[in-house]
Enzyme design. Structure first.
Site, PDB file in Angstrom:
ATOM      1  CB  CYS A  71      -4.257  10.430  17.732  1.00 54.24           C
ATOM      2  SG  CYS A  71      -3.977   8.844  18.545  1.00 54.24           S
ATOM      3  CB  CYS A 105      -7.615   8.353  18.272  1.00 50.05           C
ATOM      4  SG  CYS A 105      -7.515   8.989  19.957  1.00 50.05           S
ATOM      5  CG  ASP A 115     -11.159   2.001  39.641  1.00 51.84           C
ATOM      6  OD1 ASP A 115     -12.054   1.252  40.046  1.00 51.84           O
ATOM      7  OD2 ASP A 115      -9.953   1.824  39.932  1.00 51.84           O
ATOM      8  CB  CYS A 146      -6.389  11.766  22.099  1.00 44.38           C
ATOM      9  SG  CYS A 146      -4.835  11.013  21.572  1.00 44.38           S
ATOM     10  CG  HIS A 176      -3.829   6.970  22.384  1.00 42.99           C
ATOM     11  ND1 HIS A 176      -4.711   7.281  21.375  1.00 42.99           N
ATOM     12  CD2 HIS A 176      -3.814   5.611  22.479  1.00 42.99           C
ATOM     13  CE1 HIS A 176      -5.197   6.158  20.866  1.00 42.99           C
ATOM     14  NE2 HIS A 176      -4.675   5.131  21.513  1.00 42.99           N
ATOM     15  CG  ASP A 209      -9.137   2.778  47.377  1.00 44.65           C
ATOM     16  OD1 ASP A 209      -8.781   3.698  48.138  1.00 44.65           O
ATOM     17  OD2 ASP A 209      -8.329   2.017  46.837  1.00 44.65           O
TER      18      ASP A 209
HETATM   19 ZN   LIG Z   1      -5.271   9.063  20.434  1.00 46.15          ZN
END
Ligand SMILES: [Zn+2]
Length: 375
Positions: A316, A311, A273, A313, A342, A101
């Site tokens: 998880c 999920c 963002d 990820c 996550h 930025d």
């Molecule tokens: Zn997750």
């Protein structure tokens, strides 16, 4: 849905719009450090680090673009030191695309510690109280030294409801955009113009027309998600996105709750963002596509499920809610890391799902189902 081959060349930057569905878009933005598949969510690395998450973990969870804050890196360690260390990519160990930025938002958030004039802003460092001055030319010099792929014009983010102040801030922002364009020298960086204008449709319209006429390779929409209503945010996005050129990426600054992402994608935004996923993670909250979980809650004390059964990820796939709650109670730093992984994955997954829905021409159905299940 239809396919549109739109091209905009700006050195190594190239935005190709692959599909439309209503106003929602799916595109590819080529940058010197890799391609961004849009819509895209960028994790925020304020101090040149996404808090609690290594670059290797960011890659693994699917991050493609990372944001760093000019104001913070200018004050500490200083842009020259970053440049001496080979630039921001090398310094922070992230080889993918980076966006900085302009520092404007942080400077104008300093309230009584800063003074604005027609040429720039003078402010006191929040670290040691030392006096500094940022002008449009200085903001570009700092960002050129840092070396991100996408950089921003210096703008003034005014209080959204103060019309007369917003008008004068807009005049400065427009003059500063021109100064930034003339100061910008690096062809391996794309300089984006910023649309301001508070909650006033006519000011947003004027700003969008004016900034579009300057011919930037991409455009940011600033001054939203700063206290206005959802209805106001949507109206401003409608006005601005009906004017901004179709063949350039559009970046909605600082917006990142799941419901705002889906809404804004539906109104034609490509890049986002927000600090929300990592900030919530440090406050023990998990984001899911159906709402938030406060993991300190006693109902998770003996719960063998992952945060989100849908999920994929690392967190998880590996850990139970019980274990995560245990880490939080034991004040283990891994808790913040696992929750950040996550939460970031959830927003990146959401933008990926939205992109696929646009490509397959079912975005409105996707958005409707999302809104029905999200609380
Ligand atoms: Zn997750």
């Amino acid at each position: 849905m239809f396919l549109l081959e739109s091209h905009l060349s700006a050195g190594p930057f190239h935005f190709k719009l692959a599909a439309h569905d209503g106003r929602a878009r799916a595109g590819i933005f080529h940058t010197p450090h890799g391609d961004l598949l849009t819509p895209v969510f960028a994790p925020v690395g304020t101090q040149g680090t996404v808090k609690g998450v290594t670059p290797a973990q960011l890659s693994e969870l699917g991050a493609s673009l990372v944001l760093a804050n000019t104001y913070h890196l200018y004050l500490r360690p200083g842009e020259k030191r970053v440049s001496d260390m080979g630039g921001l990519h090398r310094f922070m160990g992230w080889q993918g695309p980076i966006l900085t930025d302009s520092g404007g938002f942080q400077v104008f958030s300093l309230a009584d510690m800063r003074k604005v004039d027609e040429e720039g802003a003078t402010f006191k460092s929040h670290i040691d109280g030392s006096l500094h001055r940022i002008t449009p030319t200085k903001a570009i010099q700092i960002q050129e030294d840092l070396g991100a792929d996408i950089i921003m014009t210096f703008d003034e983010c005014a209080p959204p409801y103060d019309r007369s102040y917003t008008e004068s801030a807009l005049r400065r922002t427009q003059a500063w955009a021109e100064s930034c364009l003339s100061a910008h020298t690096r062809t391996d960086q794309a300089l984006f113009g910023i649309v301001q204008g508070g909650v006033f449709p006519d000011l947003r319209e004027r700003a969008a027309k004016w900034i579009s006429a300057l011919g930037f390779p991409g455009y940011a929409i600033g001054g939203l998600s700063v206290g206005e209503t959802k209805h106001e945010m949507n109206s401003m996005l409608e006005v601005v996105n009906s004017i901004l050129p179709e063949d350039c990426p559009r970046y909605l600054m600082g917006v990142g709750s799941p419901e705002d992402l889906v809404n804004a994608i539906g109104l034609g935004v490509d890049i986002f963002d927000c600090v929300l996923p990592t900030r919530l993670a440090r406050h023990q909250e998990a984001m899911t596509l159906t709402g938030r979980l406060k993991l300190m809650n006693a109902i998770f004390a003996n719960d063998p499920r992952p945060i989100d059964e849908s999920c994929t990820c690392y967190t998880c796939q590996t850990f139970t809610r019980t274990y995560l709650r245990h880490l939080i109670i034991a004040r283990e730093m891994l808790a913040g890391t696992l929750l950040s992984i996550h939460n970031l994955f959830t927003l990146i997954r959401l933008t990926g799902m939205a992109r696929q829905a646009v490509i397959e021409g079912r975005f409105s159905d996707f958005a409707l189902r999302f809104k029905e299940s999200y609380t």
